[in-house]
Design a protein around this motif. Structure first.
Motif, PDB file in Angstrom:
ATOM      1  N   ILE A  60       0.855  -1.182   0.000  1.00  0.00           N
ATOM      2  CA  ILE A  60       0.000   0.000   0.000  1.00  0.00           C
ATOM      3  C   ILE A  60       0.898   1.241   0.000  1.00  0.00           C
ATOM      4  O   ILE A  60       1.736   1.418   0.882  1.00  0.00           O
ATOM      5  N   GLU A 120       1.167   5.697  -1.110  1.00  0.00           N
ATOM      6  CA  GLU A 120       0.424   6.944  -1.239  1.00  0.00           C
ATOM      7  C   GLU A 120       1.184   7.924  -2.122  1.00  0.00           C
ATOM      8  O   GLU A 120       2.415   7.890  -2.186  1.00  0.00           O
ATOM      9  N   PRO A 179       2.294   4.972   3.924  1.00  0.00           N
ATOM     10  CA  PRO A 179       1.399   5.694   4.836  1.00  0.00           C
ATOM     11  C   PRO A 179       2.115   6.014   6.148  1.00  0.00           C
ATOM     12  O   PRO A 179       2.872   5.194   6.676  1.00  0.00           O
ATOM     13  N   THR A 183      -5.873   5.237   4.257  1.00  0.00           N
ATOM     14  CA  THR A 183      -6.028   4.259   3.176  1.00  0.00           C
ATOM     15  C   THR A 183      -7.350   3.496   3.220  1.00  0.00           C
ATOM     16  O   THR A 183      -7.737   2.889   2.229  1.00  0.00           O
ATOM     17  N   ARG A 230     -12.031   5.313   3.798  1.00  0.00           N
ATOM     18  CA  ARG A 230     -11.038   6.264   4.309  1.00  0.00           C
ATOM     19  C   ARG A 230     -11.724   7.376   5.098  1.00  0.00           C
ATOM     20  O   ARG A 230     -12.881   7.697   4.862  1.00  0.00           O
ATOM     21  N   VAL A 251      -4.197   6.719  -2.950  1.00  0.00           N
ATOM     22  CA  VAL A 251      -3.726   5.435  -2.439  1.00  0.00           C
ATOM     23  C   VAL A 251      -3.640   4.474  -3.614  1.00  0.00           C
ATOM     24  O   VAL A 251      -4.551   4.411  -4.438  1.00  0.00           O
TER      25      VAL A 251
END
Length: 198
Positions: free
Chosen positions: A61, A63, A78, A100, A137, A147
Motif C-alpha cells: 500500500i 500513497e 502511509p 487508506t 477512508r 492510495v
C-alpha cells in the motif's frame, strides 16, 4: 565515566522561538565539552509512525501526496504523527485506517528512524501490517492523497531511480528488502519490543 563524555553537550537554558499549529521550535543554550557555550535551534516533535502494508497478493500500500515544502507530489508509505497520549501501535492502526481505509489483522514492529537529527528530535516507528481488509477512508480536513498498490520490485526501482526521495520510505524499502530476503525477521505479535518506549 561515560565513553561519550568528550562528545556530550549539557543543556543550560531554553528559549521558545515558535509554537505553531504543527511546529514547535526552540533554541537551547548548551555547554560544550570544552566548557564554552553554544546555541542549538531545532524542532520538537511528538513522534510519528510509518506503515508498510502488505496485501495478500504481495503488493504494498503506497500513497501519493503533495508536499508543500518540496512543491511536489511525493510517493510514500502511509505515515502520520502521534496524537497526545497515543501509543505507537494505536497511531499506526489509526493512520492506516484514516489514510487508506485498510485495517490489518496482524502487526509487527520493525524499528525506528530519526529522519532529521540535525534539526529535530522526531523519531518514526516503523510498522509492518498484513491481513489487510479494505474499508472507507477518513481523511483529515485539508488532506488530499491518492492510495495505490505497487509491487516490491516497483518500489525498489523507484528508490533506485530517484522517483522515491522520501527518507522514511527509503528506510522502509530497506527494511522490506531485508525482511523479504529472510535476513531480518519480524515478530507478528503487534507489541513493541522490551526496552523500546512509546
Amino acid at each position: 565515566m561515560s565513553p561519550d563524555a568528550h562528545l556530550r553537550e549539557e543543556p543550560v537554558s531554553r528559549a521558545e522561538l515558535l509554537r505553531g499549529h504543527f511546529l514547535h521550535v526552540v533554541r537551547d543554550t548548551v555547554r560544550l565539552p570544552s566548557g564554552r557555550e553554544a546555541t542549538r535551534e531545532y524542532v520538537l516533535h511528538p513522534g510519528a509512525v510509518m506503515v508498510i502494508g502488505l496485501l495478500d497478493d504481495g503488493r504494498l500500500i503506497m500513497e501519493r501526496q503533495y508536499r508543500h515544502p518540496m512543491r511536489s507530489v511525493i510517493v510514500e508509505f502511509p505515515a502520520g504523527k502521534l496524537d497526545a497520549g497515543e501509543g505507537s501501535l494505536a497511531c499506526a492502526q489509526r493512520e492506516l485506517r484514516e489514510e487508506t481505509g485498510y485495517r490489518a489483522r496482524e502487526w509487527a514492529f520493525a524499528g525506528r528512524l530519526a529522519p532529521t537529527i540535525a534539526y529535530s528530535d522526531e523519531i518514526i516507528d516503523i510498522w509492518f501490517a498484513r491481513g489487510l481488509v479494505q474499508g472507507e477512508r477518513h481523511l483529515d480536513e485539508g488532506e488530499f492523497l491518492d492510495v495505490f498498490a505497487a509491487t516490491p520490485d516497483e518500489v525498489q526501482a523507484w528508490c533506485r531511480d530517484g522517483s522515491i526521495i522520501d527518507c522514511k520510505t527509503l528506510v522502509g524499502a530497506l527494511w522490506l528488502q531485508n525482511v523479504m530476503s529472510g535476513a531480518w525477521s519480524l515478530d507478528w505479535s503487534g507489541a513493541m519490543p522490551p526496552g523500546v518506549a512509546r
